[in-house]
Write a protein that holds these residues in place. Structure first.
Motif, short mmCIF file in Angstrom:
data_model
loop_
_atom_site.label_atom_id
_atom_site.label_comp_id
_atom_site.label_asym_id
_atom_site.label_seq_id
_atom_site.Cartn_x
_atom_site.Cartn_y
_atom_site.Cartn_z
N ASP A 196 16.03 -0.76 16.63
CA ASP A 196 14.89 0.06 17.21
C ASP A 196 14.70 1.49 16.81
N TRP A 197 14.74 1.56 15.35
CA TRP A 197 14.29 2.61 14.55
C TRP A 197 12.72 2.68 14.35
N ILE A 198 11.99 1.51 14.42
CA ILE A 198 10.68 1.26 14.53
C ILE A 198 10.16 0.46 15.17
N THR A 199 8.89 0.46 15.84
CA THR A 199 8.23 -0.34 16.65
C THR A 199 6.90 -0.75 16.23
N CYS A 200 6.31 -1.97 16.71
CA CYS A 200 5.06 -2.36 16.24
C CYS A 200 4.01 -1.75 16.90
N ARG A 201 3.20 -1.18 16.04
CA ARG A 201 1.98 -0.41 16.31
C ARG A 201 0.78 -1.45 16.47
N LYS A 202 0.71 -2.39 15.52
CA LYS A 202 -0.54 -3.25 15.58
C LYS A 202 -0.15 -4.39 14.92
N ARG A 238 16.50 7.23 2.72
CA ARG A 238 15.36 7.22 2.05
C ARG A 238 14.00 6.82 2.75
N VAL A 239 14.03 5.85 3.32
CA VAL A 239 12.84 5.35 4.19
C VAL A 239 12.59 5.92 5.27
N LEU A 240 13.39 6.26 6.32
CA LEU A 240 12.99 7.01 7.44
C LEU A 240 12.34 8.42 7.15
N ARG A 241 12.60 8.95 6.09
CA ARG A 241 12.12 10.16 5.76
C ARG A 241 10.74 10.07 5.68
N ARG A 242 10.28 9.03 4.87
CA ARG A 242 8.94 8.87 4.68
C ARG A 242 8.14 8.25 6.01
N LEU A 243 8.83 7.55 6.64
CA LEU A 243 8.23 7.25 8.05
C LEU A 243 7.87 8.39 8.91
N ALA A 244 8.91 9.36 8.72
CA ALA A 244 8.75 10.44 9.60
C ALA A 244 7.60 11.50 9.31
N GLU A 245 6.86 11.27 7.92
CA GLU A 245 5.62 11.86 7.81
C GLU A 245 4.60 11.79 8.47
N PRO A 246 3.88 12.75 8.99
CA PRO A 246 2.77 12.50 9.62
C PRO A 246 1.76 11.35 9.23
N GLY A 247 1.15 10.34 10.04
CA GLY A 247 0.22 9.46 9.69
C GLY A 247 0.94 8.24 8.70
N ALA A 248 2.26 8.16 8.52
CA ALA A 248 2.91 7.18 7.97
C ALA A 248 3.27 5.94 8.95
N VAL A 249 2.82 4.81 8.27
CA VAL A 249 3.36 3.32 9.01
C VAL A 249 3.93 2.56 8.09
N MET A 250 4.61 1.78 8.36
CA MET A 250 5.25 0.34 7.34
C MET A 250 4.37 -0.50 7.69
N ALA A 251 3.82 -1.33 6.55
CA ALA A 251 3.20 -2.48 6.61
C ALA A 251 3.96 -3.66 6.07
N ILE A 252 3.75 -4.90 6.89
CA ILE A 252 4.57 -6.05 6.26
C ILE A 252 3.58 -7.33 6.83
N ALA A 253 3.72 -8.39 6.00
CA ALA A 253 2.97 -9.74 6.18
C ALA A 253 3.94 -10.92 5.82
N PRO A 254 3.69 -11.97 6.39
CA PRO A 254 4.62 -13.11 5.90
C PRO A 254 4.69 -13.44 4.51
N GLU A 255 3.51 -12.98 4.07
CA GLU A 255 3.38 -13.54 2.42
C GLU A 255 3.86 -12.43 1.43
N MET A 256 4.34 -11.31 2.16
CA MET A 256 4.80 -10.11 1.25
C MET A 256 6.37 -10.39 1.09
N ASP A 257 6.64 -10.06 -0.26
CA ASP A 257 8.09 -10.21 -0.64
C ASP A 257 8.57 -8.98 0.11
N LYS A 258 8.06 -7.83 0.25
CA LYS A 258 8.75 -6.46 0.54
C LYS A 258 7.68 -5.95 1.52
N ALA A 259 8.39 -4.83 2.42
CA ALA A 259 7.55 -4.20 3.25
C ALA A 259 7.14 -2.74 2.43
#
Length: 375
Positions: A163-169, A113-134
């Motif tokens: 190693d399916w995702i890597t930190c971009r920023k 489900r998620v990798l399909r969305r991450l494979a779309e052009p311009g897609a990123v996953m965002a996460i922060a310490p105070e976030m319950d989810k990504a």
């Protein structure tokens, strides 16, 4: 501190992560690990250094810490290994969140489900310490960011450990993008899902097969030859040629269908020569262009056909050429092509229409309206 046993670690955890944890947490020497795993000590050393350097990534550091606490807690009380919910961060007050990891079944479901969305052009996953989810965000043409998926932190931990995702920023809100390993994993998941859907026990598939004539073709991929199953009774272009838009006009005009058939006829003729397993995908990426030699002593008909296919794909370019090759020549379905390219659902028919318009222009400019047809 209890030793991290193999049974206390999740089955999906990569071997390199296990080696790192055994060395860092248990204090097992590199040589002892190498002897136990049947590897060279330098290989274990590179794996340990790699993950030690990656602990600067906040999500990787959090994931490794979670695996360590989970394994130690399971070693203390094995009965607690599977008695926790998948998420690490419940909404209730959590001074010390329970160290819980997702299981292999959940990882496979969320991966598709998620990798399909991450494979779309311009897609990123965002996460922060105070976030319950990504969350998975995708940049839109108007500058907005569209949220396309939400996933548990435990699933995000598994993604980075595999190693399916890597930190971009990195930062207060860190962003991650899909890796080549993540795209390869997505392709494997999609292939497995397709095989399950094509099972003879599926009643709907069995009913549909009454109206299909299945054939097989060997095509060359980057990792070698692959058997492609396709419906010889009808092509994806033929299906779109019968569809109508809101105004009642055909989605693909007859001249676009004719251009697709012209490309397919040349492709079929090109396969009659000695080189029946030409890697056309590699040609599109520029890695195999030197293999196209129409005057290299092969039969004139197949050689000229190869030259015409090569010229058409070269004119279309990698993106448009790929969808034309898959749907017009390999007779691969649009959904399969979309998944392989990581495109959004139902976007393939639009790209295919653009490719056929460009292909029609190529034939008109190169051969005229009455170009070379064999049928």
């Amino acid at each position: 501190m209890p030793e991290l046993s193999a049974a206390s670690l999740p089955d999906w955890l990569p071997a390199a992560v296990r080696h790192y944890l055994h060395h860092i947490e248990d204090g097992t020497s590199l040589r002892a690990l190498a002897r136990r795993e049947g590897l060279h000590a330098s290989t274990i050393l590179r794996q340990v250094r790699r993950f030690e350097n990656r602990r600067e990534d906040p999500l990787m550091d959090e994931a490794l810490s979670a695996v360590t606490r989970f394994a130690q807690r399971s070693a203390d009380d094995p009965a607690r290994k599977d008695d926790q919910p998948m998420t690490m961060h419940p909404r209730s007050p959590r001074p010390t969140p329970a160290p819980v990891l997702c299981d292999e079944q959940s990882l496979a479901q969320e991966g598709r489900r998620v990798l399909r969305r991450l494979a779309e052009p311009g897609a990123v996953m965002a996460i922060a310490p105070e976030m319950d989810k990504a969350v998975v965000l995708r940049d839109m043409p108007d500058g907005r960011s569209l949220r396309t998926a939400v996933l548990e932190r435990a699933v995000a931990h598994a993604f980075t450990l595999k190693d399916w995702i890597t930190c971009r920023k990195p930062g207060r809100v860190s962003t991650y993008e899909i890796t080549s390993a993540g795209r390869a994993a997505l392709r494997r998941m999609i292939d497995e899902e397709d095989r399950r859907r094509q099972s003879p026990t599926d009643a709907s598939a069995a009913f549909g097969d009454q109206h299909r004539v299945w054939g097989e073709r060997t095509v060359m991929e980057e990792d070698g030859p692959r058997k492609l199953r396709y419906n010889t009774a009808e092509s994806p272009v033929g299906v779109l040629g019968r569809r109508r838009d809101r105004d009642g006009k055909p989605f693909l005009e007859p001249d676009l269908v004719e251009a697709a058939e012209r490309l397919r006829e040349d492709f079929e003729l090109a396969q009659m020569g000695p080189r029946v397993a030409q890697n056309w995908d590699r040609f599109l990426t520029g890695a195999d262009r030197g293999a196209f030699q129409p005057d290299s002593g092969l039969g004139e008909g197949p050689g000229q056909a190869r030259g015409r296919v090569a010229a058409a794909l070269r004119d279309l370019g990698p993106g448009l050429g790929y969808i034309a090759l898959r749907c017009c020549c390999f007779l691969e379905g649009l959904e399969v092509a979309e998944k392989r390219m990581g495109w959004a659902a139902r976007s393939g028919k639009i790209v295919l229409r653009i490719a056929l318009m460009r292909l029609r222009r190529h034939y008109d400019e190169t051969y005229g309206r009455s170009g070379p047809l064999i049928g």
